[in-house]
Design a protein around this motif. Structure first.
Motif, PDB file in Angstrom:
ATOM      1  N   ALA A 254      31.071 -17.823   3.814  1.00 59.25           N
ATOM      2  CA  ALA A 254      31.216 -19.261   4.081  1.00 59.25           C
ATOM      3  C   ALA A 254      32.055 -19.878   3.318  1.00 59.25           C
ATOM      4  O   ALA A 254      32.442 -21.020   3.779  1.00 59.25           O
ATOM      5  N   ILE A 255      32.109 -19.631   2.087  1.00 59.74           N
ATOM      6  CA  ILE A 255      32.544 -20.439   1.087  1.00 59.74           C
ATOM      7  C   ILE A 255      34.265 -20.659   1.306  1.00 59.74           C
ATOM      8  O   ILE A 255      34.822 -21.287   0.830  1.00 59.74           O
ATOM      9  N   LEU A 256      34.549 -19.711   2.015  1.00 64.05           N
ATOM     10  CA  LEU A 256      36.108 -19.458   2.363  1.00 64.05           C
ATOM     11  C   LEU A 256      36.485 -20.575   3.293  1.00 64.05           C
ATOM     12  O   LEU A 256      37.627 -21.019   3.423  1.00 64.05           O
ATOM     13  N   ILE A 257      35.392 -21.164   3.812  1.00 63.43           N
ATOM     14  CA  ILE A 257      35.759 -22.476   4.915  1.00 63.43           C
ATOM     15  C   ILE A 257      35.380 -23.635   4.235  1.00 63.43           C
ATOM     16  O   ILE A 257      36.230 -24.708   4.363  1.00 63.43           O
ATOM     17  N   TRP A 258      34.019 -23.932   3.654  1.00 65.97           N
ATOM     18  CA  TRP A 258      33.833 -25.182   3.319  1.00 65.97           C
ATOM     19  C   TRP A 258      34.329 -25.681   2.071  1.00 65.97           C
ATOM     20  O   TRP A 258      34.537 -26.852   1.537  1.00 65.97           O
ATOM     21  N   LEU A 259      34.493 -24.554   1.037  1.00 65.67           N
ATOM     22  CA  LEU A 259      35.083 -25.288  -0.292  1.00 65.67           C
ATOM     23  C   LEU A 259      36.618 -25.566  -0.219  1.00 65.67           C
ATOM     24  O   LEU A 259      37.097 -26.658  -0.622  1.00 65.67           O
ATOM     25  N   PRO A 260      37.517 -25.086   0.469  1.00 67.29           N
ATOM     26  CA  PRO A 260      38.866 -25.545   0.773  1.00 67.29           C
ATOM     27  C   PRO A 260      39.100 -26.731   1.468  1.00 67.29           C
ATOM     28  O   PRO A 260      39.845 -27.646   1.137  1.00 67.29           O
ATOM     29  N   LEU A 261      38.156 -26.882   2.655  1.00 60.52           N
ATOM     30  CA  LEU A 261      38.207 -28.213   3.159  1.00 60.52           C
ATOM     31  C   LEU A 261      37.369 -29.477   2.267  1.00 60.52           C
ATOM     32  O   LEU A 261      37.933 -30.229   2.483  1.00 60.52           O
ATOM     33  N   PHE A 287      50.788 -42.043   2.465  1.00 64.32           N
ATOM     34  CA  PHE A 287      49.728 -40.993   3.230  1.00 64.32           C
ATOM     35  C   PHE A 287      50.537 -39.902   3.450  1.00 64.32           C
ATOM     36  O   PHE A 287      49.550 -38.729   3.136  1.00 64.32           O
ATOM     37  N   ARG A 288      51.836 -39.499   3.789  1.00 62.33           N
ATOM     38  CA  ARG A 288      52.163 -38.425   3.863  1.00 62.33           C
ATOM     39  C   ARG A 288      52.113 -37.354   2.683  1.00 62.33           C
ATOM     40  O   ARG A 288      51.832 -36.164   2.584  1.00 62.33           O
ATOM     41  N   VAL A 289      52.614 -38.060   1.398  1.00 59.66           N
ATOM     42  CA  VAL A 289      52.603 -37.582   0.211  1.00 59.66           C
ATOM     43  C   VAL A 289      50.998 -37.052  -0.120  1.00 59.66           C
ATOM     44  O   VAL A 289      50.982 -35.809  -0.509  1.00 59.66           O
ATOM     45  N   SER A 290      49.977 -37.994   0.039  1.00 61.35           N
ATOM     46  CA  SER A 290      48.904 -37.583  -0.248  1.00 61.35           C
ATOM     47  C   SER A 290      48.399 -36.354   0.619  1.00 61.35           C
ATOM     48  O   SER A 290      47.618 -35.262   0.182  1.00 61.35           O
ATOM     49  N   LEU A 291      48.739 -36.319   1.940  1.00 66.34           N
ATOM     50  CA  LEU A 291      48.324 -35.252   2.786  1.00 66.34           C
ATOM     51  C   LEU A 291      48.644 -33.939   2.485  1.00 66.34           C
ATOM     52  O   LEU A 291      48.169 -32.937   2.514  1.00 66.34           O
ATOM     53  N   THR A 292      50.105 -33.872   2.120  1.00 69.08           N
ATOM     54  CA  THR A 292      50.843 -32.883   1.540  1.00 69.08           C
ATOM     55  C   THR A 292      50.230 -32.334   0.572  1.00 69.08           C
ATOM     56  O   THR A 292      49.956 -31.045   0.369  1.00 69.08           O
ATOM     57  N   PHE A 297      46.806 -28.220  -2.233  1.00 67.86           N
ATOM     58  CA  PHE A 297      45.719 -28.084  -3.140  1.00 67.86           C
ATOM     59  C   PHE A 297      44.428 -26.964  -2.341  1.00 67.86           C
ATOM     60  O   PHE A 297      43.892 -26.144  -3.022  1.00 67.86           O
ATOM     61  N   ALA A 298      44.290 -27.225  -1.307  1.00 66.96           N
ATOM     62  CA  ALA A 298      43.282 -26.506  -0.356  1.00 66.96           C
ATOM     63  C   ALA A 298      43.710 -25.316  -0.145  1.00 66.96           C
ATOM     64  O   ALA A 298      42.916 -24.252  -0.020  1.00 66.96           O
ATOM     65  N   ALA A 299      45.157 -25.075  -0.082  1.00 66.02           N
ATOM     66  CA  ALA A 299      45.610 -23.819   0.066  1.00 66.02           C
ATOM     67  C   ALA A 299      45.755 -22.796  -1.068  1.00 66.02           C
ATOM     68  O   ALA A 299      45.362 -21.720  -1.134  1.00 66.02           O
ATOM     69  N   ILE A 300      45.765 -23.447  -2.177  1.00 66.91           N
ATOM     70  CA  ILE A 300      45.719 -22.623  -3.462  1.00 66.91           C
ATOM     71  C   ILE A 300      44.437 -22.335  -3.779  1.00 66.91           C
ATOM     72  O   ILE A 300      44.130 -21.239  -4.077  1.00 66.91           O
ATOM     73  N   THR A 301      43.472 -23.211  -3.442  1.00 68.49           N
ATOM     74  CA  THR A 301      41.873 -23.012  -3.507  1.00 68.49           C
ATOM     75  C   THR A 301      41.522 -21.560  -2.634  1.00 68.49           C
ATOM     76  O   THR A 301      41.000 -20.771  -3.025  1.00 68.49           O
ATOM     77  N   LEU A 302      41.932 -21.625  -1.207  1.00 64.05           N
ATOM     78  CA  LEU A 302      41.858 -20.694  -0.488  1.00 64.05           C
ATOM     79  C   LEU A 302      42.453 -19.353  -0.654  1.00 64.05           C
ATOM     80  O   LEU A 302      41.899 -18.086  -0.725  1.00 64.05           O
ATOM     81  N   ILE A 303      43.691 -19.378  -1.522  1.00 65.93           N
ATOM     82  CA  ILE A 303      44.135 -18.056  -1.874  1.00 65.93           C
ATOM     83  C   ILE A 303      43.405 -17.515  -3.209  1.00 65.93           C
ATOM     84  O   ILE A 303      43.076 -16.461  -3.219  1.00 65.93           O
ATOM     85  N   ILE A 304      43.113 -18.481  -4.039  1.00 70.88           N
ATOM     86  CA  ILE A 304      42.198 -17.867  -5.085  1.00 70.88           C
ATOM     87  C   ILE A 304      40.971 -17.423  -4.626  1.00 70.88           C
ATOM     88  O   ILE A 304      40.407 -16.207  -5.122  1.00 70.88           O
ATOM     89  N   LEU A 305      40.325 -17.918  -3.671  1.00 74.37           N
ATOM     90  CA  LEU A 305      39.152 -17.338  -3.084  1.00 74.37           C
ATOM     91  C   LEU A 305      39.176 -15.794  -2.436  1.00 74.37           C
ATOM     92  O   LEU A 305      38.420 -15.027  -2.759  1.00 74.37           O
ATOM     93  N   MET A 306      40.304 -15.865  -1.766  1.00 75.16           N
ATOM     94  CA  MET A 306      40.513 -14.554  -0.920  1.00 75.16           C
ATOM     95  C   MET A 306      40.880 -13.424  -1.773  1.00 75.16           C
ATOM     96  O   MET A 306      40.346 -12.378  -1.685  1.00 75.16           O
ATOM     97  N   MET A 307      41.634 -13.947  -3.126  1.00 69.56           N
ATOM     98  CA  MET A 307      41.854 -12.846  -4.121  1.00 69.56           C
ATOM     99  C   MET A 307      40.446 -12.621  -4.969  1.00 69.56           C
ATOM    100  O   MET A 307      40.208 -11.078  -5.120  1.00 69.56           O
ATOM    101  N   ALA A 308      39.857 -13.118  -5.291  1.00 70.56           N
ATOM    102  CA  ALA A 308      38.586 -13.183  -5.924  1.00 70.56           C
ATOM    103  C   ALA A 308      37.500 -12.359  -5.043  1.00 70.56           C
ATOM    104  O   ALA A 308      36.841 -11.753  -5.747  1.00 70.56           O
ATOM    105  N   LEU A 309      37.513 -12.383  -3.817  1.00 67.70           N
ATOM    106  CA  LEU A 309      36.721 -11.769  -2.919  1.00 67.70           C
ATOM    107  C   LEU A 309      37.279 -10.500  -2.496  1.00 67.70           C
ATOM    108  O   LEU A 309      36.451  -9.632  -1.991  1.00 67.70           O
TER     109      LEU A 309
END
Length: 500
Positions: A254-261, A287-292, A297-309
């Motif tokens: 479940a960390i794959l969903i809650w941590l990136p979010l 707003f657009r720069v902040s959201l991008t 950062f969320a995608a990088i977090t998820l990539i690291i988690l998927m590799m770690a698992l």
């Protein structure tokens, strides 16, 4: 140009209904408009369509920022759908589900959690919960309705995902043309209380669940399961799961969903606060720069988690990310053509003609209800909300301003009208995916859901008449109260018919 200026949007609407293809419809509307402007020369019209109306949309700084942001969102959503985090989160909660009400509310909460993907949500939540629903004797039709009601209706209420970015892109174009200085982000947030259809669709699930107020074909489906144990009607042809999304695989968490979010929210709102939010208006560019940045950062977090698992190798993960970006090309082309159509209609004076024709004949307060009604007809026939928005915003916003109607209410009416078709049309992608995700017959899903959708639409129509007069966000409470009262009345009448 008078009445001839109505030709581009009317052609776009007709083609959207006939072809079910938004890009063909929008391009045809643009081309016909340019053809009229250049005096009927087809070659000149083709060249000017590309050079004067499509190229400029890509060279505009705001438009480019929106398109880049959409690609970042597409990559992140693709990673989230493929990670298995949503399924893992749902599976971890299944052991606590021991009643029909808990099953329905759990599926509803699951749909709310997967807010970032209207198309992925049914395929993630549905397959996880279908066996739970079967065990507790809740119909597959009910599951399809729940995941359909928490797909697009939830997504359209979130300003910082692809839906919000797309809608703000359409709004900004009209704001610039009409010299409206309001921030498109602040405006969209203020419109949320006027999105009556989406809010009603989402809240109707717990209302029906807790009060046990099923009616119409849905009540028959529920009785079938509870009295006979049969999952399907004898002649049903259930749609099978077409993709592996939603299947639980070993190693997912479940960390794959809650941590990136969490990273997404902290980054986004941290940056927005630094720009003065919520006390100061945040410029669209910030707003657009902040959201991008937040999605990166969320995608990088998820990539690291998927590799770690050790779910996938980096190359495979990156391919998923880039394929998600590629899926946004269709959306990007739609936006570019919508911007071009808005420009053409502006030069032809389409909105001005409509305003002049209606001025003094139709009171401003009824405009939101009319916009909602037109949107429902177009979206139910074409099955697309985004296409409905693309064609209607260039007309609706100038109409609201020209006829002195409440702008926020009118925008909410357009969004609600488009949402009706997205939620209930048998040819809508989310409706089809909800049938697929729940493993139910598609026609059974449409038949059981449609009475609920029609009820929501009728209440929403009344809500927009009242809101057109008051302009108050508190009208939402009136609309929801009316929905609750009518649901109770219909349910009681339905039960009396059963006993008769």
């Amino acid at each position: 140009m008078g009445i001839i200026s109505l030709l581009p949007p009317i052609l776009a609407v007709i083609l959207a209904i006939i072809t079910k293809n938004v890009i063909i419809s929008l391009f045809s509307g643009v081309y016909i408009g340019v053809l009229i402007l250049v005096g009927g020369n087809p070659l000149q019209a083709t060249m000017e369509t590309i050079e004067m109306y499509i190229y400029p949309q890509l060279s505009d700084g705001y438009n480019t920022g929106v398109l880049v942001l959409l690609f970042f969102i597409g990559g992140f959503v693709s990673l989230m759908e493929s990670s298995g985090g949503g399924a893992a989160l749902a599976y971890s909660a299944i052991k606590y589900i021991n009643s029909r009400a808990k099953a329905q509310i759990s599926a509803w909460i699951g749909g709310l959690i997967i807010f970032f993907s209207d198309l992925g949500s049914p395929l993630i939540v549905g397959p996880v919960f279908e066996k739970v629903f079967d065990k507790l004797k809740v119909s597959r039709e009910k599951l399809a309705w729940i995941i359909d009601s928490t797909a697009s209706p939830v997504a359209v209420l979130v300003p910082f995902i692809g839906w919000g970015v797309y809608i703000m892109g359409l709004m900004k174009n009209e704001f610039d043309r009409l010299q409206i200085t309001a921030s498109e982000f602040d405006t969209l947030v203020q419109v949320i209380p006027f999105q009556y259809y989406a809010i009603s669709a989402v809240l109707m699930v717990p209302l029906i669940t807790f009060a046990k107020l099923d009616f119409g074909p849905m009540a028959k489906a529920e009785r079938r399961v509870q009295e006979t144990g049969e999952i399907y009607w004898p002649n049903s042809k259930p749609l099978r799961k077409a993709e592996a999304d939603g299947k639980y695989t070993e190693g997912t968490s479940a960390i794959l969903i809650w941590l990136p979010l969490l990273v997404l929210f902290i980054t986004l709102f941290g940056l927005l606060i630094s720009f003065g939010f919520p006390f100061e208006q945040v410029p669209g560019s910030d707003f657009r720069v902040s959201l991008t940045t937040a999605y990166l950062f969320a995608a990088i977090t998820l990539i690291i988690l998927m590799m770690a698992l050790k779910l996938k190798k980096f190359g495979e993960i990156f391919d998923i990310y880039t394929s998600g970006m590629q899926k946004m090309v269709y959306v990007a082309v739609t936006l570019v053509l919508a911007w071009a159509l808005g420009t053409v209609m502006g030069e032809m004076g389409t909105a001005n003609y409509i305003v002049e024709a209606m001025q003094g004949n139709i009171p401003g307060f009824i405009i939101p209800a009319i916009l909602f009604l037109v949107g429902t007809i177009m979206s139910i026939a074409s099955g697309t909300s985004w296409g409905t928005y693309a064609i209607m915003f260039p007309v609706a916003i100038p109409m609201a301003v020209g006829l002195d109607a409440h702008l926020l209410v009118c925008i909410g009416a357009v969004l609600s009208g488009g949402m009706f078709g997205d939620h209930s049309s048998p040819i809508s992608d989310t409706t089809i995916l909800s049938s697929t995700g729940a493993g139910t017959d598609h026609i059974d899903h449409v038949k059981t859901q449609f009475p609920y959708a029609i009820l929501n639409a009728a209440v929403t129509f009344v809500g927009f008449i009242v809101a057109g007069i008051t302009g108050s966000a508190w009208t939402l409470l009136f609309t929801l109260a009316l929905l609750i009262i009518i649901v109770f009345i219909i349910s009681k009448v339905d039960k009396k018919k059963q006993l008769a």
